[in-house]
Design a protein around this motif. Structure first.
Motif, PDB file in Angstrom:
ATOM      1  N   CYS A  47      -0.875 -11.234  -7.484  1.00 51.32           N
ATOM      2  CA  CYS A  47      -0.021 -10.305  -7.299  1.00 51.32           C
ATOM      3  C   CYS A  47       0.836 -10.740  -7.698  1.00 51.32           C
ATOM      4  O   CYS A  47       3.000 -10.436  -8.707  1.00 51.32           O
ATOM      5  CB  CYS A  47       0.382 -10.786  -5.538  1.00 51.32           C
ATOM      6  SG  CYS A  47      -0.928 -10.003  -4.713  1.00 51.32           S
ATOM      7  N   TYR A  52       3.482  -6.916  -7.778  1.00 47.40           N
ATOM      8  CA  TYR A  52       3.159  -6.972  -5.995  1.00 47.40           C
ATOM      9  C   TYR A  52       3.670  -7.036  -5.361  1.00 47.40           C
ATOM     10  O   TYR A  52       3.176  -8.488  -5.219  1.00 47.40           O
ATOM     11  CB  TYR A  52       1.339  -6.998  -6.000  1.00 47.40           C
ATOM     12  CG  TYR A  52       0.853  -6.261  -5.656  1.00 47.40           C
ATOM     13  CD1 TYR A  52      -0.056  -4.916  -5.100  1.00 47.40           C
ATOM     14  CD2 TYR A  52       0.844  -6.641  -3.483  1.00 47.40           C
ATOM     15  CE1 TYR A  52      -0.735  -4.385  -3.524  1.00 47.40           C
ATOM     16  CE2 TYR A  52       0.079  -6.188  -2.518  1.00 47.40           C
ATOM     17  CZ  TYR A  52      -0.842  -4.831  -2.899  1.00 47.40           C
ATOM     18  OH  TYR A  52      -1.387  -4.426  -2.288  1.00 47.40           O
ATOM     19  N   THR A  56      -2.256  -9.115  -1.548  1.00 41.93           N
ATOM     20  CA  THR A  56      -3.108  -8.487  -1.302  1.00 41.93           C
ATOM     21  C   THR A  56      -4.371  -9.062  -1.520  1.00 41.93           C
ATOM     22  O   THR A  56      -3.873 -10.408  -3.210  1.00 41.93           O
ATOM     23  CB  THR A  56      -3.347  -7.098  -2.217  1.00 41.93           C
ATOM     24  OG1 THR A  56      -4.400  -6.446  -1.489  1.00 41.93           O
ATOM     25  CG2 THR A  56      -3.072  -6.896  -3.380  1.00 41.93           C
ATOM     26  N   TYR A  58      -7.262  -7.769  -2.694  1.00 42.47           N
ATOM     27  CA  TYR A  58      -8.559  -6.632  -3.742  1.00 42.47           C
ATOM     28  C   TYR A  58      -9.032  -7.103  -4.591  1.00 42.47           C
ATOM     29  O   TYR A  58      -9.686  -6.808  -5.514  1.00 42.47           O
ATOM     30  CB  TYR A  58      -7.029  -5.577  -3.731  1.00 42.47           C
ATOM     31  CG  TYR A  58      -7.713  -4.116  -4.507  1.00 42.47           C
ATOM     32  CD1 TYR A  58      -8.934  -3.569  -3.808  1.00 42.47           C
ATOM     33  CD2 TYR A  58      -7.779  -4.042  -5.792  1.00 42.47           C
ATOM     34  CE1 TYR A  58      -9.286  -2.147  -4.205  1.00 42.47           C
ATOM     35  CE2 TYR A  58      -8.083  -2.872  -6.626  1.00 42.47           C
ATOM     36  CZ  TYR A  58      -9.382  -2.282  -6.202  1.00 42.47           C
ATOM     37  OH  TYR A  58     -10.233  -1.145  -6.784  1.00 42.47           O
ATOM     38  N   TRP A 104     -10.125  -5.076   1.989  1.00 47.68           N
ATOM     39  CA  TRP A 104      -9.405  -6.182   1.343  1.00 47.68           C
ATOM     40  C   TRP A 104      -7.860  -5.918   2.144  1.00 47.68           C
ATOM     41  O   TRP A 104      -7.996  -5.406   2.940  1.00 47.68           O
ATOM     42  CB  TRP A 104      -9.186  -5.983  -0.035  1.00 47.68           C
ATOM     43  CG  TRP A 104      -8.381  -4.344   0.150  1.00 47.68           C
ATOM     44  CD1 TRP A 104      -6.902  -4.110  -0.244  1.00 47.68           C
ATOM     45  CD2 TRP A 104      -9.101  -2.899  -0.643  1.00 47.68           C
ATOM     46  NE1 TRP A 104      -6.646  -2.796  -0.660  1.00 47.68           N
ATOM     47  CE2 TRP A 104      -7.658  -2.399  -0.399  1.00 47.68           C
ATOM     48  CE3 TRP A 104      -9.778  -2.949  -0.218  1.00 47.68           C
ATOM     49  CZ2 TRP A 104      -8.149  -1.004  -0.540  1.00 47.68           C
ATOM     50  CZ3 TRP A 104     -10.453  -1.017  -0.660  1.00 47.68           C
ATOM     51  CH2 TRP A 104      -9.416  -0.733  -0.690  1.00 47.68           C
ATOM     52  N   ASN A 106      -4.083  -6.724   3.177  1.00 48.86           N
ATOM     53  CA  ASN A 106      -2.301  -5.939   2.750  1.00 48.86           C
ATOM     54  C   ASN A 106      -1.202  -6.672   3.753  1.00 48.86           C
ATOM     55  O   ASN A 106      -1.871  -6.246   4.992  1.00 48.86           O
ATOM     56  CB  ASN A 106      -2.137  -4.361   2.975  1.00 48.86           C
ATOM     57  CG  ASN A 106      -3.711  -3.795   1.767  1.00 48.86           C
ATOM     58  OD1 ASN A 106      -3.985  -3.784   0.487  1.00 48.86           O
ATOM     59  ND2 ASN A 106      -4.212  -2.815   1.989  1.00 48.86           N
ATOM     60  N   HIS A 114       3.277   0.474  -0.841  1.00 48.05           N
ATOM     61  CA  HIS A 114       2.547   1.281  -1.865  1.00 48.05           C
ATOM     62  C   HIS A 114       2.997   2.292  -2.975  1.00 48.05           C
ATOM     63  O   HIS A 114       2.573   3.322  -1.762  1.00 48.05           O
ATOM     64  CB  HIS A 114       1.074   0.826  -1.551  1.00 48.05           C
ATOM     65  CG  HIS A 114       0.819  -0.500  -1.110  1.00 48.05           C
ATOM     66  ND1 HIS A 114      -0.505  -0.083   0.198  1.00 48.05           N
ATOM     67  CD2 HIS A 114       0.123  -2.047  -1.153  1.00 48.05           C
ATOM     68  CE1 HIS A 114      -0.686  -1.936   0.646  1.00 48.05           C
ATOM     69  NE2 HIS A 114      -0.075  -1.951  -0.315  1.00 48.05           N
TER      70      HIS A 114
END
Length: 206
Positions: A47, A52, A56, A58, A104, A106, A114
């Protein structure tokens, strides 16, 4: 007499997560999300390196249902919701089920967002909502025909929802939203001072 039909409908599924599967305490799920984020050094690093906002999982954790029983329960519930949505969409799955590809966490802090995107290579995507404080952003959905509208005038502000270029779905904690993965969507800036927490996922076929 003239006749006007609606063609090529885009479906959005919305239900309470508790409608299907094991009972999941939202507070326990929220605590689990924060605990995972705190311990996920690789996710925090990703991140930071990629600009980011918030956190997350992800790009770091691909096995949440295996690691954490509450996520295994969550997937059991989501499987049932996705099956119900696939039935509504009248998919011919040839006897196969849609299966989870990835899931995932958030965590969007104040100012986090996003950008508009789709989920390539999946069939159904969605999100379940863990924390939605006052001022947290809705899910913004875009008419998939936008690039083909060329010289079309803008819609009236009071246009019927099914005719709008953008639709804002405002979920509550415990809701699950599902849509076909080609549907472009985004999360506008979180204007709340508190975190907006959600769990997103993709289902595939074949």
């Amino acid at each position: 007499m003239s006749q006007i039909n609606s063609l090529f409908v885009t479906r959005l599924y919305r239900a309470a997560l508790s409608d299907h599967g094991p009972a999941i305490d939202p507070m326990d799920l929220e605590a689990s999300c924060y605990s995972i984020a705190e311990d996920d050094g690789a996710g925090q690093k990703w991140c930071e390196e990629n600009g980011y906002p918030g956190y997350t999982s992800y790009a770091s954790l691909t096995d949440l249902p295996w690691r954490f029983p509450i996520f295994a329960d969550l997937v059991a519930s989501l499987d049932a919701h996705v099956a119900a949505f696939a039935e509504d969409l009248e998919f011919d799955l040839e006897g196969k089920a849609l299966t989870l590809e990835d899931i995932w966490i958030n965590i969007l802090p104040e100012g986090g967002m996003h950008a508009s995107h789709i989920h390539p290579h999946s069939v159904i995507s969605g999100t379940t909502y863990v924390a939605m404080p006052g001022g947290a952003s809705a899910l913004k959905l875009e008419d998939p025909r936008s690039a083909r509208m060329m010289a079309a005038p803008a819609r009236r502000k009071e246009a019927r929802e099914e005719l709008r270029t953008f639709v804002y779905a405002r979920p509550q904690v415990g809701d699950v939203l599902l849509w076909e993965s080609w549907l472009r969507h985004e999360v506008p800036m979180n204007m709340s001072e508190e975190d907006r927490i959600s769990v997103s996922f993709n289902y595939g076929w074949g």
